[in-house]
Design an enzyme around this catalytic site. Sequence first.
Site, PDB file in Angstrom:
ATOM      1  N   CYS A  65       9.680  61.235   2.952  1.00 56.61           N
ATOM      2  CA  CYS A  65       8.916  61.585   1.755  1.00 56.61           C
ATOM      3  C   CYS A  65       9.868  62.204   0.710  1.00 56.61           C
ATOM      4  CB  CYS A  65       7.771  62.513   2.123  1.00 56.61           C
ATOM      5  SG  CYS A  65       6.601  62.836   0.802  1.00 56.61           S
ATOM      6  N   ASP A  67       1.773  51.801   0.315  1.00 56.02           N
ATOM      7  CA  ASP A  67       2.018  53.125  -0.243  1.00 56.02           C
ATOM      8  C   ASP A  67       1.595  53.118  -1.707  1.00 56.02           C
ATOM      9  OD1 ASP A  67       3.076  55.516  -1.283  1.00 56.02           O
ATOM     10  OD2 ASP A  67       4.803  55.460   0.046  1.00 56.02           O
ATOM     11  N   HIS A  87       1.924  55.423   2.843  1.00 61.88           N
ATOM     12  CA  HIS A  87       2.888  56.510   2.786  1.00 61.88           C
ATOM     13  C   HIS A  87       2.696  57.410   4.012  1.00 61.88           C
ATOM     14  CE1 HIS A  87       5.703  59.110   0.630  1.00 61.88           C
ATOM     15  NE2 HIS A  87       4.996  60.145   1.058  1.00 61.88           N
TER      16      HIS A  87
END
Length: 298
Positions: free
Chosen positions: A177, A234, A266
């Site tokens: 991330c 995502d 994600h």
Amino acid sequence: MSNTPDCPSADALLGGLDGLLTPPFSRRGFVMTSLMTGLTLATTSVEAQVIRTDAEGLEAGEVKIPAGDGPMPGYRAMPAGEGPFPVILVIEEIFGVHEYIKDICRRLAKAGYCAVAPELYARQGDLSTMTDAKLIIRDVISKTPDAQWMADLDAAASWAVSGARGDPARIGTMGWCRGGRGVWLYAAHRRDLKAAVAWYGPVGGERTEIQPRTGTDVAAEINAPVLALYGGADTGIPVATVEAARDKAVAAGKSVELVVYPEAPHGFHADYRPSYRPAEAKDGWARALSFLKSHGVG
């Protein structure tokens, strides 16, 4: 660290990130002096599939990493033994070095690595008490200078070599991330980095005075091959933006291997969240370990 072929000086390792590395920059005291226990409070639920890796055969636990302004909390896991071990700098998500990141370090240690996860937000806020991801981004993430990140990762690498039997000739990084964004930046910063793995890290975003460059901005300057693992579902990171970063790197003669999992959202590696996708996470992990070893970090 002495200035030898296997252990170059810090000045020799700095990349050309104009506008990013501008020391001396302001420092502040550490808000977090130790790591949180358990998982982040910012998750709405703890999923049943959470992976728990034991520490049998490992040296694992919280450490204090010498930084420019005091001891920085971090987590280290490595095999029990003499070493030297290849080093992986583990770059956290936005939620701090909580149990998920610690477990990743133990997984890497089981694979033969000295894995070190510095708490890169320790000066900006106490992530162990924060429950709202939007406030974490506003009050902590957006106020953490990229130059501070780079310096703290360098400090963690130096500590791994001097204090944790790490091999200075085999240093890599892996991040998730926001930490995946850090992977792109660090790959453009550290000249002796051997390999880097970015799990769904943003390559675009707003530029600010303290966060002046994006992953795409530095893609042509990376010093190490990058494995980019992203989800096709995502909604926050369009695949086209990652492809553009890859193409920019390749045009400059750099190496980026992009793997897109079409149905993955994600956070597909985060086993403590509903976004977890076991098949894609397992495949990505196997690819990451193979990539590191194929590029001399293993």
